[in-house]
Design an enzyme around this catalytic site. Sequence first.
Site, PDB file in Angstrom:
ATOM      1  N   GLU A  14     -31.644  -6.450 -27.028  1.00  0.00           N
ATOM      2  CA  GLU A  14     -32.962  -5.817 -27.147  1.00  0.00           C
ATOM      3  C   GLU A  14     -32.849  -4.301 -27.180  1.00  0.00           C
ATOM      4  O   GLU A  14     -31.876  -3.716 -26.688  1.00  0.00           O
ATOM      5  CB  GLU A  14     -33.849  -6.258 -25.966  1.00  0.00           C
ATOM      6  CG  GLU A  14     -35.239  -5.663 -25.943  1.00  0.00           C
ATOM      7  CD  GLU A  14     -36.115  -6.010 -27.156  1.00  0.00           C
ATOM      8  OE1 GLU A  14     -35.758  -5.607 -28.295  1.00  0.00           O
ATOM      9  OE2 GLU A  14     -37.166  -6.641 -26.956  1.00  0.00           O
ATOM     10  N   HIS A  17     -36.118 -15.064 -28.069  1.00  0.00           N
ATOM     11  CA  HIS A  17     -35.851 -15.885 -26.886  1.00  0.00           C
ATOM     12  C   HIS A  17     -37.158 -16.439 -26.319  1.00  0.00           C
ATOM     13  O   HIS A  17     -38.238 -15.875 -26.517  1.00  0.00           O
ATOM     14  CB  HIS A  17     -35.123 -15.062 -25.814  1.00  0.00           C
ATOM     15  CG  HIS A  17     -35.942 -13.903 -25.327  1.00  0.00           C
ATOM     16  ND1 HIS A  17     -36.956 -14.052 -24.391  1.00  0.00           N
ATOM     17  CD2 HIS A  17     -35.945 -12.601 -25.670  1.00  0.00           C
ATOM     18  CE1 HIS A  17     -37.514 -12.881 -24.166  1.00  0.00           C
ATOM     19  NE2 HIS A  17     -36.918 -11.976 -24.937  1.00  0.00           N
TER      20      HIS A  17
END
Length: 195
Positions: A91, A11
């Site tokens: 994550e 990201h």
Amino acid sequence: MTTRRFFLVRHGETDWNVVGRLQGRRDVPLNTLGRIQAGQVGRVLAQLAGDTRALSYVSSPLSRAVETMRILRTGLDLPVADFKTDIRFAEISFGLWEGQTWPELRRRDYEAVRRRDLDPWNFAPPCGESYRTLCERVGAACAEIEDDAVIVTHGGVIRALLHVKAGMPEGEASILPVRQGAVYVVARGGFEVAD
């Protein structure tokens, strides 16, 4: 050996990245530079992948990854919302350490951080997970993808996938700086980085 290609994208930047806060599962949005990086990744993918319409697209469900995916798909002239999300690409969880910086943690929980420094691959923060555990979930998620795929995810996940899919040693993978605005192309047991 699989012939599938995985185009791994971290990201774009967030304000927490700038100050070094552990994000983990916290849902932190992109900042202005992060949006620019997402657009850049779309241009890189267009050069690397050939027919981008033939790829599968999957994202972590955290907003910083979803927004990155939407921006890069816009740049590829693809329908902005036509992709899947998979929680297994979220994550690594830093548990109770999320929201803190490494200097803060070293002051507050020195012994635990020291144990992590000695074995970053197998250490799990309080209520968090280890890279070893992360490898299991992301490896299983990749096994279900049948086509070449763009996966928008996070730095920890890319480290785990470079170990699982490209054979990067644990010690190297655990400390690898994963760049934003770049594409990690994993294929035939190896990888390359393009930006």
